[in-house]
Each structure stands twice: as structure tokens, then as C-alpha cells.
Enzyme design. Sequence first.
Site, PDB file in Angstrom:
ATOM      1  N   CYS A 140       0.831  -1.214   0.000  1.00 30.01           N
ATOM      2  CA  CYS A 140       0.000   0.000   0.000  1.00 30.01           C
ATOM      3  C   CYS A 140       0.864   1.263   0.000  1.00 30.01           C
ATOM      4  CB  CYS A 140      -0.971  -0.030   1.175  1.00 30.01           C
ATOM      5  SG  CYS A 140      -0.251  -0.562   2.743  1.00 30.01           S
TER       6      CYS A 140
HETATM    7  N1  NAP Z   1      -4.026  -4.528   5.000  1.00 33.64           N
HETATM    8  C1  NAP Z   1      -3.555  -3.795   4.007  1.00 33.64           C
HETATM    9  O1  NAP Z   1      -3.851  -2.590   3.884  1.00 33.64           O
HETATM   10  C2  NAP Z   1      -2.631  -4.404   3.003  1.00 33.64           C
HETATM   11  C3  NAP Z   1      -2.261  -3.636   1.899  1.00 33.64           C
HETATM   12  C4  NAP Z   1      -1.403  -4.189   0.947  1.00 33.64           C
HETATM   13  C5  NAP Z   1      -0.923  -5.473   1.111  1.00 33.64           C
HETATM   14  N2  NAP Z   1      -1.276  -6.174   2.206  1.00 33.64           N
HETATM   15  C6  NAP Z   1      -0.714  -7.529   2.344  1.00 33.64           C
HETATM   16  O2  NAP Z   1      -1.751  -8.465   2.083  1.00 33.64           O
HETATM   17  C7  NAP Z   1      -1.552  -9.630   2.876  1.00 33.64           C
HETATM   18  C8  NAP Z   1      -2.808  -9.871   3.714  1.00 33.64           C
HETATM   19  O3  NAP Z   1      -3.013  -8.709   4.523  1.00 33.64           O
HETATM   20  P1  NAP Z   1      -4.283  -8.525   5.446  1.00 33.64           P
HETATM   21  O4  NAP Z   1      -4.274  -7.112   5.895  1.00 33.64           O
HETATM   22  O5  NAP Z   1      -5.486  -9.100   4.801  1.00 33.64           O
HETATM   23  O6  NAP Z   1      -3.849  -9.451   6.684  1.00 33.64           O
HETATM   24  P2  NAP Z   1      -4.753 -10.058   7.830  1.00 33.64           P
HETATM   25  O7  NAP Z   1      -5.984  -9.277   8.031  1.00 33.64           O
HETATM   26  O8  NAP Z   1      -3.820 -10.229   8.982  1.00 33.64           O
HETATM   27  O9  NAP Z   1      -5.125 -11.499   7.248  1.00 33.64           O
HETATM   28  C9  NAP Z   1      -4.132 -12.471   7.025  1.00 33.64           C
HETATM   29  C10 NAP Z   1      -4.755 -13.757   6.509  1.00 33.64           C
HETATM   30  O10 NAP Z   1      -3.719 -14.736   6.403  1.00 33.64           O
HETATM   31  C11 NAP Z   1      -4.047 -15.887   7.203  1.00 33.64           C
HETATM   32  N3  NAP Z   1      -2.820 -16.416   7.818  1.00 33.64           N
HETATM   33  C12 NAP Z   1      -2.060 -15.827   8.765  1.00 33.64           C
HETATM   34  N4  NAP Z   1      -0.983 -16.595   9.047  1.00 33.64           N
HETATM   35  C13 NAP Z   1      -1.098 -17.692   8.279  1.00 33.64           C
HETATM   36  C14 NAP Z   1      -0.307 -18.869   8.113  1.00 33.64           C
HETATM   37  N5  NAP Z   1       0.833 -19.051   8.796  1.00 33.64           N
HETATM   38  N6  NAP Z   1      -0.722 -19.799   7.227  1.00 33.64           N
HETATM   39  C15 NAP Z   1      -1.862 -19.611   6.523  1.00 33.64           C
HETATM   40  N7  NAP Z   1      -2.655 -18.525   6.637  1.00 33.64           N
HETATM   41  C16 NAP Z   1      -2.273 -17.583   7.495  1.00 33.64           C
HETATM   42  C17 NAP Z   1      -5.010 -15.381   8.241  1.00 33.64           C
HETATM   43  O11 NAP Z   1      -5.813 -16.446   8.637  1.00 33.64           O
HETATM   44  P3  NAP Z   1      -6.163 -16.842  10.141  1.00 33.64           P
HETATM   45  O12 NAP Z   1      -7.586 -16.457  10.308  1.00 33.64           O
HETATM   46  O13 NAP Z   1      -5.944 -18.289  10.183  1.00 33.64           O
HETATM   47  O14 NAP Z   1      -5.221 -16.068  11.046  1.00 33.64           O
HETATM   48  C18 NAP Z   1      -5.803 -14.330   7.455  1.00 33.64           C
HETATM   49  O15 NAP Z   1      -6.802 -14.948   6.662  1.00 33.64           O
HETATM   50  C19 NAP Z   1      -0.306  -9.367   3.744  1.00 33.64           C
HETATM   51  O16 NAP Z   1       0.817  -9.938   3.135  1.00 33.64           O
HETATM   52  C20 NAP Z   1      -0.213  -7.849   3.739  1.00 33.64           C
HETATM   53  O17 NAP Z   1       1.099  -7.379   3.935  1.00 33.64           O
HETATM   54  C21 NAP Z   1      -2.138  -5.688   3.155  1.00 33.64           C
END
Ligand code: NAP
Length: 346
Positions: free
Chosen positions: A153
Amino acid sequence: MKQKIRAGIIGITGYTGEELLKILVRHPHASVTALQGRSAAEVRSLKDIYAHFADLKLSCEGLDIARLVSSCDVVFLALPHTVSFEIAPALVSAGVKVIDLSADFRISDKKTYEQWYAKFHTAHDLLSLAVYGLPELYRKKLVAATLVANPGCYPTSVILGCLPVLSAGGIVDAASIIVDAKSGISGAGRKTAAAYFETEHPNFRPYNIAGGHRHLPEIEQELTALAGSSVPLKITFTPHIMPIERGMISTIYMNLKGAHSTADILALYKKKYAAEPFVRVLDEGQLPAVKNVANTNYCEIGLKVDERAGRLVVISAIDNLLKGASGQAVQNMNIMFGFDEKEGLD
Ligand SMILES: NC(=O)c1ccc[n+]([C@@H]2O[C@H](COP(=O)([O-])OP(=O)(O)OC[C@H]3O[C@@H](n4cnc5c(N)ncnc54)[C@H](OP(=O)(O)O)[C@@H]3O)[C@@H](O)[C@H]2O)c1
């Protein structure tokens, strides 16, 4: 009308997984055929995770690569870094297109990735295949991409804020770039956000300053290429969390080479982005605001020359969960499958 493509999401319980689902269920050319995730394995129905999706008769399951291969044309990895690179290879080798929202395929140099993410990259052979998913820079490559590294982001907002002036060359000193950025708390992922709202909301504070944020190598990689610099640029980047759920503003400072007017530089930005469906360059005197981009896939850019200091100040605003993540991921899907780039995102 084109046949619908079949899309799967891994990481459905997270913020970006939820946003992907919201977009894909409205998308005229996509059907959601698989929702998977670690804790999703414990539930049967989507409504057990999200009550607001109760009308969608979709089920969730734990990770099952064979099922993804048989049921999906494209899979979105809404997963943390170092998890995606364990899953992507099996999908790519089975011919499924992959759009990874993590940082695992964004940094082309394996050593740089391993230095910043402190883990051996087990799928480094795919790094050369991955296309950095910023359409404004790599649209032509994205058309044929099988693995897309969806940008971070902060990098999205910073690169779009610098692109016209760096690619033009000769206007700013690329080595002078300083970025002061603020993100809504959803940028940190769902669990960190929940902890923040519980313990410190409505706090506003900096974090990971002075070379401490993992988005830096990605920003520096792309800005160095844009500036055509023979030495890697070193950017001073100061991120903050702000007490709102979503939205991001990056304020970018660049030393000017010679005298340039706001009107001339704005004209350059407007020309560069004239055909871009999701970049809005504001008129002189107007400034971006989170409210203008929240819940949209737009990046809004405003700028002004600080004549007294000899600097250009550019402000770039996005929704971190849309143009900064899931919206951009669907924009990339549209390009990869030959759909109108705005499909599902208008
Ligand atoms: N949030 C943002 O604004 C944003 C922007 C750009 C990019 N991103 C990137 O997009 C990705 C997801 O971000 P998010 O904000 O959606 O994160 P999030 O809300 O923390 O969700 C992470 C997801 O990954 C799963 N997960 C966590 N650890 C895991 C593991 N060891 N094995 C399998 N699944 C696992 C979680 O499932 P559980 O329910 O099992 O924990 C959850 O479904 C990240 O790499 C982040 O850096 C995020």
C-alpha cells in the site's frame, strides 16, 4: 459476453481477503469458486465468518491445493509474507494464475528480500517470472503474467506520486526524496488492528522510522528504476498509523533542480495520467483527502512547488485496502484476463 472466470481466495478471514470477496461477488466476469484459509478450516459456511455475507451461499475450507487447481483459473493469496511463497509454486506449475498480495514476489533480488524478511526464499526461482502489479507502470507485462506481485500500500501511493516527475528526468534530485506517510489501522492486518482499537485508539503515532519499514526495499527498487539511477536510491521514509480504519496519505518531498512552476509540473502529471482509469490529478490549489478515495480504487494526487525552499511537495492518497491491495489486485486480474480494467471496481 466473455465466459466467467473462476476465482479463489486464500486468506478469506483477513482484511484483504474480505475486500477481495466484496469486489469479486459483484464482478460481472468472475465467479468465486473457492474460499480457503487456515482458521477457515474450522468453519463450514461463509456466514460463520462474516454475517454480512449471509446471502452468499459459499462455504469455506482449509488449504487444499488440489481443489484450487481443479476449481480456479486465478487464485488470490491474501496471506502474510513468507506464507505465500510456500503456496504459489504448486499453483503456478499447475497453470493457475496467481495474484499474491504479500511481499513475497515484489522484490526481484533474492538477497535483498531475505535481508529484509529474515527468511530463506524457498520459491526464489519464481522471482523472475513475477510481474510487479502496478498497472500504471507494468500494464503491458501484466497482460501475459502468470504470477503477479501485487504492490504494497505505501509503495503504491509513493510510486504513483513520484512516477511522472522521475520518469521525465531532470526536474528533481531523485536522491533527495523524503516520504512522510500515514496509514489507517487496517494497513497492519486484522489482528494488529483489533489490538490497536482495544488498547490505544485514537492514537496517532510514527513507527518503524529511519530505514525500519519493510516497504522500503520495494519503494527503492521501483523509484531507482524510474529515475534510471545507476546507484540505488536511499529514501527516508517515515510511516505513521492514524486513528481511522482505512485510507492512506503519503507526502513526498523532492528537491527541485532549477526553477519550475506548480502549473508546469501539474501539467506533466495530468498528461502522464490522462488515460489512467484510477489516477486522479487535482487542479492547482486542491489537495487530496482520505474521504475522496476511501472505498474506491482511486489514487488522488495533488502537488505544489515550494518556491521558498526549492522543493516539490506531492501528496498521494489511496484506500490502503483497495488501490493499496485488493482493488489493485482485481485491476490486475482484469488486465490478465482481457476485461475492461474498471470492471467490478467502478
Ligand atoms: N491490510 C492492508 O492494507 C494491506 C495492503 C497491501 C498489502 N497487504 C498484504 O496483504 C496480505 C494480507 O493482509 P491482510 O491485511 O489481509 O492481513 P490479515 O488481516 O492479517 O489477514 C491475514 C490472513 O492470512 C491468514 N494467515 C495468517 N498466518 C497464516 C499462516 N501461517 N498460514 C496460513 N494462513 C495464514 C489469516 O488467517 P487466520 O484467520 O488463520 O489467522 C488471514 O486470513 C499481507 O501480506 C499484507 O502485507 C495488506
